[in-house]
Write an enzyme that holds these catalytic residues in place. Structure first.
Site, PDB file in Angstrom:
ATOM      1  N   GLY A 138     -15.152 -45.468  66.300  1.00 18.11           N
ATOM      2  CA  GLY A 138     -16.440 -45.921  65.800  1.00 18.11           C
ATOM      3  C   GLY A 138     -16.474 -47.438  65.726  1.00 18.11           C
ATOM      4  O   GLY A 138     -15.833 -48.133  66.512  1.00 18.11           O
ATOM      5  N   SER A 139     -17.201 -47.921  64.719  1.00 19.98           N
ATOM      6  CA  SER A 139     -17.549 -49.351  64.698  1.00 19.98           C
ATOM      7  C   SER A 139     -16.356 -50.293  64.668  1.00 19.98           C
ATOM      8  O   SER A 139     -16.471 -51.429  65.104  1.00 19.98           O
ATOM      9  CB  SER A 139     -18.433 -49.630  63.483  1.00 19.98           C
ATOM     10  OG  SER A 139     -19.600 -48.852  63.587  1.00 19.98           O
TER      11      SER A 139
END
Lengths: 367, 692
Positions: free
Chosen positions: B291-292
């Site tokens: 993810g981020s």
């Protein structure tokens, strides 16, 4: 008239060689046990060395004595009475391992049954020579020859059986039988003797549980490897693991408490393990030489006494050796019989050396 | 006539002597034949039998090497214990023996009887018994039962660093962790020792060499940092009700792993009692979509390739972008953001736009350069290389997805290593757990691949500033440290539902990876929490854990503060309870004049003179620490809110301030340790604790 010849170097050499092997093997086989029980590795070999010196002295002395002087009745009958007395006396000494085999003179222990072999040989040789004279009754006269010959012998045998020492008793009987056979015993008597001996042995074996066990174990040692078969199995393992050249002198592992009686009755197993097939064969060859020279002396002996005495002595040594070897190698049931000249045991060594002294003297008189 | 009769008698006598001699000869030949049979033909059989009874082959494993942490504290040791074996041939009644032994050994009597019938000479009854069982068995006085000394692995700190250490089987063979991966070195040379036994089973000879002891292993772990990481992970799991989690603490310059904590964990002393999932070393084996947090890679590549600069304004298109006909939605509808804000706010659209500028090949190259898609080479087995498709196999959407950390699988150790390369100025340093091996007094440091430059130092510096922005005003505000600058990135990734193969709506991985202090980073810390049910945003649940861990570790390492710690009054306004709790470990601004005096010079080494003494400060009583272990002292002090300053190793000897005194919460307690064995000459044995 028989003439004196050079003494028999072969017989003499073989005897000394056997004594030497014996001394070495007793030390090797007993060092650890001696350390355990007596506090010194030389505990057993020291005693044995004393007996060896005594025996060699006796052997040299008897070599110088004309063997024919031994057939004088005073010698024969005195020794016969003496041995019967000693064999009776053992029962008044404290038993060792539940057996009355020894007479104690201070630190010395004497086994009269060993001495009895020698006495029986000379008694029979003297008696049979008398009966073999041309005007005499011959060997096969039951009342006049066999009865007086076997009577005292059987009394001796009976006393030894009572000790109890079945092995030695059997051996004395065997010596007597061999001498009678050589003297010309009729085949009928031989068959009869066998007919008497086998059931008698069977009865004696069945009467004592430990003897029966030994026989059963002999037939199948694997049945109880930790129990009665232990000794025989350990002996076979010792012999077998020696291989061709052995594990090396002093290197036996089986003697370390696996093999009971490693320095006495089963010393040959240790010898086989340490010196291998070649060493064992060499020792057998020494006995072979002893037998060859012994029988040769018998054949060449100038008179019947010498001939029969030589046969008796040779059969005693060779027979005892073969029985011992057969037991160690699992060919016969276990018996408490030492290996001549080699096993630890003073009386046996002394008697063997004395007998050899006489044999050497007989060999010198060959005609 | 007389002569003839005598002659005939003689001839017959001679024949009979000859026949006796022949009989003897035959007998002798039979004996010789038997001798040959035994010694020549059956030699091997009897030799084998002799060996079997005389020798016992004993596998003598040398004591396994000790595993130390970087400061020489024992993490795994081998202790001597007794194993019981039987010589069944010597047991008169196996039936009774089995019934007597069964309750002590905890085995069924039938099982023991079966075992006793398996061999006549040797059979294990039970390996590695405890002392009580040994005594009980000895008390039975059974024939044929013996004991053999063996070594048993013992992990004195129980769960501490369980996944790094791993565990061993009953034969002391490593099965997991460094126990497995460095098994050969730790085990040394096991020797099959030939022991000769006589009939009374006394051993009288030993053939063969003495076994060579295994090497001692010094790990890069610091047991106190490890303790902090595990404690905080446990606490975070409890607070967030996440299913699993990982905390990694790494020295970004050397690549050394200072702490590796996973939840769930297990006790390596009894690994068989733990579930498979608990024994899994998630930090190296678990692959997840980052993810981020993965946006740092996209940003690094874009900056290094000069496709953007921090001030560039990017239109984030109100939260939606179309790639190859697919609409990708941002987590928030952003408008115009500069690149710094893209990272700080973690805009997906903004990042995707940067990724599109790079194109698949360049992005792929950077991803590989940062160490993804391959093994990091950490000294642990079971490491995963993650999931990364070659650029040729990317779909048109891939470059967008991967830019923001989807369509790619990474491990925590890869992630922390990538972040460390930004922290240390652009060098990818392979993570490592092994400092050195001690073999026969010689120290051997394993060879390491040289660090590889991934991005320039300038790009790294730029990126560090952007990452600080995440912590100062972006999604990672909860990661702000009291007293130190910090930088990092939050991540909230949807887990892929294994049933549907689609992104799960409920399960997330919340993560934070960051470093501190900003300009000379001492530590990189990664926190991942797997599937916290309610609050799943990395910035909300993982960032605070980073803060707790980093503050304690930096304090412990003695890293000087690089910002003025916020005034207590400011902190007092904060509502989060954990913030107050954290400050308890932060003594500098709270320490009272009295306590400072009591603590003596120890307080001044941090370079912060106490400035405030609050009347309202809660005071605590200094506990008596003498005689306690380093670990126990640390634990106890941290629990009641005192900051331990530890000098020396061994057992606590004296302390300032003295036990029983009341000092403000957060004060330092200086404790001097001495080696227990050398109490008579403590001065020479006490050595200052190395800090690095």
């Amino acid at each position: 008239m028989p003439r004196a010849v050079q003494f028999d170097r072969w017989l003499y050499g073989a005897t000394l060689a056997l004594c030497l092997v014996g001394a070495v093997m007793v030390f090797s086989a007993s060092a650890v046990t001696a350390e355990e029980e007596l506090g010194s590795p030389y505990g057993f070999i020291g005693r044995q060395a004393l007996w060896l010196l005594l025996g060699l002295g006796g052997m040299f002395a008897l070599m110088q004595v004309d063997y024919r002087r031994l057939r004088q009745p005073v010698v024969i009958y005195t020794s016969l009475c003496g041995i019967l007395l000693l064999l009776t006396a053992v029962f008044f000494f404290p038993p060792i391992n539940a057996a009355h085999r020894w007479i104690h003179f201070g630190p010395l222990r004497l086994q009269p049954s060993e001495l009895a072999k020698l006495v029986v040989i000379f008694y029979l040789a003297a008696l049979l020579e008398a009966r073999l004279r041309p005007q005499s009754f011959g060997v096969n006269d039951f009342r006049r020859t066999l009865l007086p010959a076997l009577g005292p012998v059987l009394i001796v045998v009976a006393l030894v059986v009572l000790e109890p020492d079945l092995g030695t008793a059997f051996e004395i009987f065997l010596i007597a039988l061999a001498m009678l056979f050589v003297a010309g015993l009729d085949w009928r008597y031989l068959v009869g003797a066998a007919g008497v001996t086998v059931p008698a042995l069977a009865a004696l074996i069945l009467a004592e549980p430990y003897r029966l066990r030994r026989v059963l174990v002999f037939l199948n040692p694997e049945a109880d490897p930790q129990g009665s078969g232990f000794q025989l199995l350990q002996s076979l393992i010792a012999v077998g693991s020696g291989g061709l050249t052995g594990v090396g002198l002093m290197e036996s592992r089986q003697k370390l408490f696996y093999l009971p009686e490693a320095h006495t009755d089963f010393i040959f197993a240790v010898l086989c393990e340490e010196l291998g097939f070649l060493g064992a064969l060499a020792v057998m060859a020494l006995f072979g030489i002893y037998g060859w020279r012994g029988f040769r002396a018998a054949l060449a002996a100038p008179d019947a006494f010498g001939r029969l005495a030589a046969v008796g002595i040779t059969v005693m040594v060779l027979g005892q050796a073969l029985i011992n070897l057969s037991v160690v190698l699992g060919l016969m049931p276990t018996k408490g019989i030492p290996l001549p000249f080699i096993s630890y045991g003073g009386s046996s060594l002394l008697v063997m050396l004395l007998a050899t002294g006489v044999l050497l003297n007989i060999a010198q008189h060959a005609d | 006539m007389k002569y003839d009769a005598g002659s005939a008698e003689r001839v017959r006598s001679h024949l009979r002597i000859a026949s006796v001699a022949v009989l003897a000869l035959v007998w002798m030949l039979v004996v010789a034949g038997q001798l040959a049979r035994l010694q020549l033909f059956e030699y091997r059989t009897y030799l084998e039998r002799a060996r079997r009874q005389q020798q016992r082959i004993v596998e003598v494993s040398p004591p396994r090497g000790i595993i130390y942490d970087r400061n020489g504290r024992e993490l795994a040791v081998s202790i001597q214990v007794d194993s019981a074996f039987a010589v069944p041939a010597e047991i008169p009644n196996p039936h009774i023996a089995a019934r007597l032994l069964a309750p002590i050994l905890g085995l069924a009597p039938e099982e023991i009887e079966t075992r006793l019938s398996r061999s006549r000479s040797f059979v294990w009854l039970k390996r590695k018994l405890d002392a009580a069982a040994v005594e009980q068995i000895k008390a039975l006085n059974l024939a044929g039962i013996y004991f053999q000394k063996e070594h048993r692995r013992f992990y004195p700190n129980r769960e501490l660093a369980a996944h790094v250490l791993g565990f061993v089987d009953v034969d002391e063979r490593g099965l997991a962790g460094v126990e497995y991966s460095l098994d050969r070195q730790l085990r040394g040379q096991p020797v099959r020792m030939l022991v000769l036994a006589d009939a009374r089973r006394r051993w009288y000879d030993r053939d063969g060499r003495e076994p060579q002891r295994g090497s001692h292993l010094v790990l890069t772990l610091d047991d106190r940092i490890q303790y902090i990481a595990e404690k905080e992970l446990r606490e975070a799991i409890r607070a967030t009700r996440a299913q699993a989690g990982t905390i990694l603490v790494q020295n970004p310059v050397s690549g050394e792993i200072l702490a590796l904590a996973n939840w769930p964990s297990f006790n390596p002393n009894t690994p068989q009692e733990a579930r498979e999932a608990a024994r899994m070393n998630r930090a190296v084996s678990a692959v997840y979509e980052p993810g981020s947090i993965f946006k740092i890679v996209t940003l690094a590549a874009a900056l290094e390739e000069k496709r953007t600069h921090p001030g560039e304004v990017i239109d984030c298109q109100n939260g939606a972008i179309y790639i190859a006909g697919h609409r990708i939605r941002d987590h928030k509808p952003f408008g115009l953001l500069n690149v710094a804000q893209v990272l700080a706010q973690s805009s997906d659209v903004g990042t995707i736009k940067l990724g599109l500028r790079l194109g698949p090949r360049t992005l792929y190259r950077y991803i590989r350069a940062f160490g993804f898609g391959e093994l990091t080479g950490i000294e642990l087995s079971g490491e995963s290389r993650g999931l990364l498709r070659a650029a040729e196999n990317w779909t048109p959407v891939s470059v967008g997805s991967i830019s923001m950390g989807q369509e790619i699988g990474v491990t925590s150790v890869q992630m922390v290593t990538a972040m460390s390369s930004i922290a240390n100025g652009g060098l990818l340093v392979a993570p490592r757990l092994v400092r050195e091996l001690h073999q026969n007094g010689q120290r051997v440091a394993p060879e390491r691949p040289a660090p590889v430059r991934v991005i320039s130092a300038t790009t790294a510096a730029t990126l560090r500033r952007l990452l600080e922005g995440v912590v100062l005003e972006g999604t990672g505000k909860a990661a702000q440290l009291d007293g130190w600058t910090a930088a990092g990135k939050t991540g909230t990734a949807q887990k892929i539902d294994p049933l549907t193969g689609r992104y799960s709506l409920t399960d997330h991985i919340a993560s934070f990876v960051g470093f501190a202090p900003l300009n000379e980073p001492a530590i990189t810390v990664l926190v991942t929490l797997d599937s916290p049910p309610e609050n799943y945003h990395g910035g909300r649940v993982a960032a605070p854990v980073f803060k707790k861990v980093a503050e304690q570790v930096l304090t412990y390492l003695g890293v000087p503060h690089d910002v003025v710690p916020p005034a207590p009054r400011l902190r007092a306004r904060r509502s989060q309870p954990e913030a107050t709790e954290l400050s308890d470990f932060h003594p500098s601004q709270r320490i009272s004049a009295a306590a400072a005096e009591a603590a003596g010079s120890a307080a001044s080494d941090a370079g912060h003179t106490p400035t405030l003494a609050l009347a309202s400060t809660e005071s605590v009583e200094v506990p008596a620490l003498r005689g306690k272990s380093v670990r126990a002292v640390t634990e106890q002090c941290l629990q009641i809110g005192l900051q331990p300053v530890l000098i020396g190793t061994g057992v606590a000897w004296d302390q300032v301030p003295a036990a029983g005194q009341r000092v403000p919460r957060g004060s330092r307690v200086t404790v001097r340790f001495l080696r227990a064995a050398a109490e008579s000459t403590p001065a020479t044995e006490a050595e200052p604790r190395g800090r690095d």
